[in-house]
Structure formats: structure tokens, C-alpha cells
Write an enzyme that holds these catalytic residues in place. Structure first.
Site, PDB file in Angstrom:
ATOM      1  N   GLY A   1      -0.690  -1.736  -2.452  1.00 55.25           N
ATOM      2  CA  GLY A   1      -0.250  -1.085  -3.676  1.00 55.25           C
ATOM      3  C   GLY A   1       0.823  -0.050  -3.404  1.00 55.25           C
ATOM      4  CB  SER A   2       3.725   1.077  -5.296  1.00 51.92           C
ATOM      5  OG  SER A   2       4.391  -0.127  -4.961  1.00 51.92           O
ATOM      6  N   GLY A   3       2.776   3.739  -4.340  1.00 50.33           N
ATOM      7  CA  GLY A   3       2.292   5.108  -4.508  1.00 50.33           C
ATOM      8  C   GLY A   3       1.859   5.760  -3.213  1.00 50.33           C
ATOM      9  CG  HIS A   4      -0.648   4.180  -0.922  1.00 45.77           C
ATOM     10  ND1 HIS A   4      -1.579   5.133  -1.232  1.00 45.77           N
ATOM     11  CD2 HIS A   4      -1.098   3.015  -1.468  1.00 45.77           C
ATOM     12  CE1 HIS A   4      -2.565   4.571  -1.931  1.00 45.77           C
ATOM     13  NE2 HIS A   4      -2.290   3.296  -2.100  1.00 45.77           N
TER      14      HIS A   4
ATOM     15  CG  HIS B   1      -6.338   3.715  -4.147  1.00 41.94           C
ATOM     16  ND1 HIS B   1      -7.029   3.148  -3.105  1.00 41.94           N
ATOM     17  CD2 HIS B   1      -5.072   3.244  -4.069  1.00 41.94           C
ATOM     18  CE1 HIS B   1      -6.218   2.343  -2.430  1.00 41.94           C
ATOM     19  NE2 HIS B   1      -5.024   2.393  -2.985  1.00 41.94           N
TER      20      HIS B   1
ATOM     21  CG  ASP C   1      -4.856  -5.205  -1.002  1.00 40.58           C
ATOM     22  OD1 ASP C   1      -3.630  -5.344  -1.147  1.00 40.58           O
ATOM     23  OD2 ASP C   1      -5.453  -4.177  -1.387  1.00 40.58           O
TER      24      ASP C   1
END
Lengths: 333, 333
Positions: A54-57, A219, A110
Site C-alpha cells: 500500500g501507499s502512504g509508507h 496502518h 497482499d
């Protein structure tokens, strides 16, 4: 929410565009807008090394593409898995016939999407093998390790796996040493504040000022305990207790330490924290062979820190020391 | 305030300790606990390159010590100048007889302390010359440039000046090219949230959610205007307007762009912002020769971004491209 974005629904597209524009020698686009690869990939004779998440990391995951690093990456929405199609296209972008090592983190989405992508890859004649990172000791007890999440230890798994591929290891060799890398990693996070997904517009969860959440996930997954905020020294003791109690092999006293901010932690505080980690390890006779201190694996604008300790042997040491060049991690000789 | 510290009065000491422990090949301590130098310094025949400034901006200032980077740094308390004594000791740590270039930012305290230190250095037979960075276009009008503050452009000034020293420039040569570097830099910041000095315990200033402050200083110095928070694209237009209107020489269309987060800005948003900057410059026929996107010059946990554009000529291009290795900036061939 006060943030630097265009439209909350397009933050991933927009960020990808920025990465590609900023690092044209590292990133090539593919037909799938959620897959980036190195311009050189696929590299003849070399095992392709792929991840996705996922993005945001950021800089994870895409920021670890590069020289002696990852070949291709599948990119998901904020805090959610890339699609099976993106994983499949990343495999295709990385495969030059020697197979693909997909090194990713243990999350339901995932796992499901990688599995589906692998089936299609097999049908297309691409051999994919996986290592599933589960370094977060706070996410399940030691006897249920298969339930543990992957966190910042993934970076060390990528570094080692990608270095092995660059050195000519075959697919089983890359998978074996990447598995060893993550098996030797233990991580834990502490959260001091929440974060806000732009498309949601309000905080994901809540951490009371004056308290910290031990074992929080990347998250905002609930941790083990919320306690009054500790000093950096106490935090180091608390976190090392979790990480070290499961590091039973003392034959190799050399370790890698990775301290990552979660996005909003002042850089100086990461170093204040690292000094305490170093003191405790040094008193225990554990030598830090190499350290990484910075924003390596973030959670948007969460305040907090993750600690990863990886035990080394001679092989891991050689691979972790190989120079590398990527937006997230550049390491000279 | 919820932070990772030991005691609010010792954050600087503790952070220095972390930096030294994390990067033993980059940092050597000196007899002055607020002065760090490269272990190699002073380097025979080479001009010593020194800076100094307040803490809380990490990786600035100390994080730019390193190979082909700074030789010694004087470290102040959070957001306040190093003492004259610290500047003097940094000069001594860097001087091998070829003189010292002190490249620092235009703040009252720093100006005063550097001046005092230079007098004592002269008495001790050390030649020190200075360049005073004033790249922040928001801090005073163009016809009062001497009043402008130094901000993230300092990093490019250090990179260029240190590269020149490493290439064998003499003191006047280093000073000349570092002056050219900063003269060619224009910077502006936008703040989206405040920050809290640990020893104060409450925010320095206030920015209403839903608004942003254009031209805010690195210590929360008031900006030019508070406006409703703009999109990344609008922000890029606003900030480039300020920066470019004072870049009149179009003979050299190549520039360096430095986008720095202020501490709490999600990494992905720095890239969203960079994509917009790149688009606008590209439309104007301005080519970004090199870019830096990350947390290069922070203000504790402030949310926001600074933009620096440096015009290049052939000499600056050669010097900015020289490989460098420091905790804040590592650049391979």
C-alpha cells in the site's frame, strides 16, 4: 486535515508522478500505471526482485527500487494492497527468465493478491517464489509467527535479497537468503499520534496526548498496550525487551539496527532514540555493524518510531554491505 | 506535546550523541561538546569549510558534515545560534593553514557570534572568510536583500563550497563560488502547522487548520500572508511565482530544485508537490538538472514545505554534481 495534495482520490497517482520525475534514472513506467520498474529491468540472467504494498509508507515501497535494490514494484492505494494485476505486471516487468523473488509483507490483501498473481504468472511461464515478511513481534505471539505482520524489517529483507540477486544468486538462493534475513529481523513500533488518510479526511484512530501505543501497526492496527509516554531511554528499553527476548541465538553478536520515523517524528528525536538503543546494545555486548536512522518506512504523518534489529551472519553481512542506490536508501562503499 | 526525548533541556546533547554513534566515520567529537568535525579534519592543504546554526533543523546543520561536504560544525540550542566559542572552535577544528570558509545563515545571533569568533580566530592566526546566506525571498523585499534570512538554499551553498574546497580551490575561490551559489538561490516556505520546542512545551505559533502561511520562516517567523490551504498545484504556482520573479537571468535555463519537508510532511506529499513544480518549470523551458526531495532542512515537527531553486552555470553544475557522502545528503557518481 491540512495537507499538500491535489485531490484526495489522486494522491497515489500524483505521488508516483513525482517519484518518476524526480528519479528518472531509477524509475521507468510500465503499461500498468500502478507498476514501476527500473529502466534496466528485466536484467538478463538475473533473478527479478519484486515487492508491492500500500501507499502512504514512502519511501516504502517504490523508493527501494534501484541499483542493487528492487527491480519492480506494485503500488496499492493508501494503506491497501496492490491488485493481483499489479503484482502480475510487476512480475512480468522483472522477469528475464531466471524467475522472480516476490518479497512482501504479511497482510491479508497482499497475500491474496500475490497468490492470484502467481497463478497467472505460472500460466504465463514465469516462476515466482515468495518470502512473506513477519517481523512485527507485537502483532502475534511467537508461537503464531505466521500471523505476524511485516513492517520495517522488509527493507532489510529487500536489501539482502536484492543484493543476492545482483551477486548472481539463483532464485532459490535469493529466496533462501531473503527468508533468512527476515527470520533474523524483529521489529516493534510505538505510536505517539494518529494519521489521516486524505480520502477519509479524519484521523484513523486516536492516541491521547501524553500516552503512547506500544506495538502499533503501520496502518494504526491496535498495539499491545497504551501507556503514559516514556522517555526516549525508557522507550528504548521497552522496545528492545520485545525485540531481543526473541533473539535467542547469541553466536553472532553483530546486528543491523534500523530506526524509522513514522512520518512526523522530528529527525533529531530519531537520533536521541538511537543513542539509547546503541547504549543498551553495547552494554549487552551486541555490536551494531550498520545502522539506518531516518524516515525509512512511514505511515503518512504519524508520529512515532519503529525499531528493527536484524542478527547478522557472514553472508548477511556481505549482502547488507553491498553498495546500493535508491531514493530510500543510498549506500556507498 | 508528545515526543521522543529524555529531558527537554538535553535534547541537543542527546541528539548529538545519537549522530556520533550512528555515523562514526563521519563525526569526530572535539573538546567543545557543541562542535563536531570530520575525523579527517583539518585536512592539509584544503580550505576548511564550516557552518553553524541552531538545532531542530536536522539533518541541518550537523548532518551535512562528510566527504566532499562540511569539515566542522558549531551546534546551537534549539532554534538559536551556536556561541561565539563554538564557532571559534569549529574554525580551529577545520583549519589546516589554508583558511576557513564559514558558510552560514543570516540571523542576528549567528552574525554576532561569527563576528566575535572571527576576531578571536584572527588573533590566533586563522584566516576566516564568510558567506552569509539570504535565500529566503519572503523575509524582506529584493532591495533589502541584506535583511533576508538564510534557509534551505544553505544546503546547496554548502554542497558547492565544500565541493570547491575538495577540488583544491583556495579560500577566495571557495568564498567566491559559495557566494555565487547562494546568490543564485531563491527559497520560500509554506507552513501548514506549528511546532513545539521541547523546553517550551507548547506550540511556538499557531496556524489554523484549513489555512497555510506563505513565507513562514524556519523558526515560525511570520510569513507574508495566511491564506486558505491551496492544492499542491496552486501551492507550486504561488511559491514559484515568488522564487522565479527574482530569477531574471535566463541565459542558463538549468536549475537545481530542492524541496524539503519541514518535519511532519508525509514523504509522499513532497513528491506530489515536486511533480507540480517540475511541470511548471518544464512548461517554462527550465530544465531541472538535479533535484533533492526529502527532509533536508526541517523545523522540528512543523508540517509544510520549502522550495529552493538554484540557477546553474557550468562551474556550479560541476560542483553540485561531485559525489558526496553525509548523513543528510549522499550522492553517488
Amino acid at each position: 486535515m491540512n495537507r499538500i495534495i491535489n485531490h484526495p482520490d489522486y494522491v497515489v497517482e500524483d505521488a508516483i508522478q513525482g517519484y518518476v520525475k524526480a528519479h528518472p534514472s531509477i524509475f521507468a513506467t510500465t503499461e500498468n500505471p500502478r507498476v514501476l520498474k527500473r529502466p534496466q529491468a528485466p536484467i538478463s540472467g538475473k533473478v527479478g526482485v519484486v515487492t508491492g504494498g500500500g501507499s502512504g509508507h514512502e519511501p516504502a515501497f517504490l523508493g527501494y527500487l534501484g541499483e542493487n535494490m528492487l527491480d519492480a514494484v506494485a503500488i496499492g492505494e493508501i494503506f491497501s494492497s496492490p491488485t493481483a494485476g499489479a503484482f502480475l505486471d510487476a512480475f512480468k516487468a522483472a522477469d528475464a527468465g531466471a524467475g522472480v523473488a516476490c518479497l512482501y509483507g504479511n497482510y491479508a490483501g497482499d497475500n491474496m493478491n500475490v497468490k492470484m498473481a502467481m497463478k497467472k504468472a505460472a500460466a504465463a511461464g514465469i516462476t515466482v517464489k515468495t518470502v512473506v515478511a513477519n517481523d512485527d513481534v507485537a502483532s502475534a505471539p511467537a508461537d503464531e509467527k505466521a500471523r505476524r505482520r511485516g513492517v520495517a524489517g522488509e527493507i532489510l529483507m529487500w536489501k539482502v535479497g536484492a543484493a543476492a540477486a545482483a551477486q548472481g544468486y539463483d532464485l532459490d538462493g535469493v529466496i533462501g537468503v531473503a527468508q533468512k534475513a527476515i527470520d533474523n529481523c524483529r521489529s516493534i513500533g510505538v505510536g505517539l499520534s494518529s494519521c489521516t488518510i486524505p480520502a477519509v479526511g479524519k484521523p484513523n484512530f486516536h492516541i491521547e496526548t501524553g500516552t503512547m501505543e506500544i506495538g502499533i501497526g503501520h496502518h494504526g492496527e491496535p498495539g499491545i498496550e497504551v501507556v503514559p509516554t516514556q522517555s526516549a531511554k525508557e522507550m528504548a528499553v521497552t522496545m528492545l525487551n520485545f525485540v531481543l527476548e526473541q533473539q535467542t541465538d547469541t553466536a553472532h553478536p553483530d546486528v543491523v539496527v534500523l530506526v524509522s520515523g513514522l512520518g512526523a517524528t522530528p529527525v533529531m528525536e530519531l537520533y536521541i532514540y538511537y543513542a539509547e538503543i546503541e547504549k543498551i546494545l553495547s552494554e549487552k555486548g551486541i555490536r551494531i555493524h550498520r545502522n539506518y536512522v531516518g524516515n525509512y518506512f512511514t505511515s503518512l504523518e504519524m508520529m512515532g518510531v519503529t525499531l528493527t534489529v536484524m542478527k547478522l551472519d557472514d553472508e548477511l553481512k556481505k549482502l547488507i554491505d553491498l553498495p546500493a542506490q535508491s531514493p530510500g536508501l543510498t549506500q556507498a562503499e
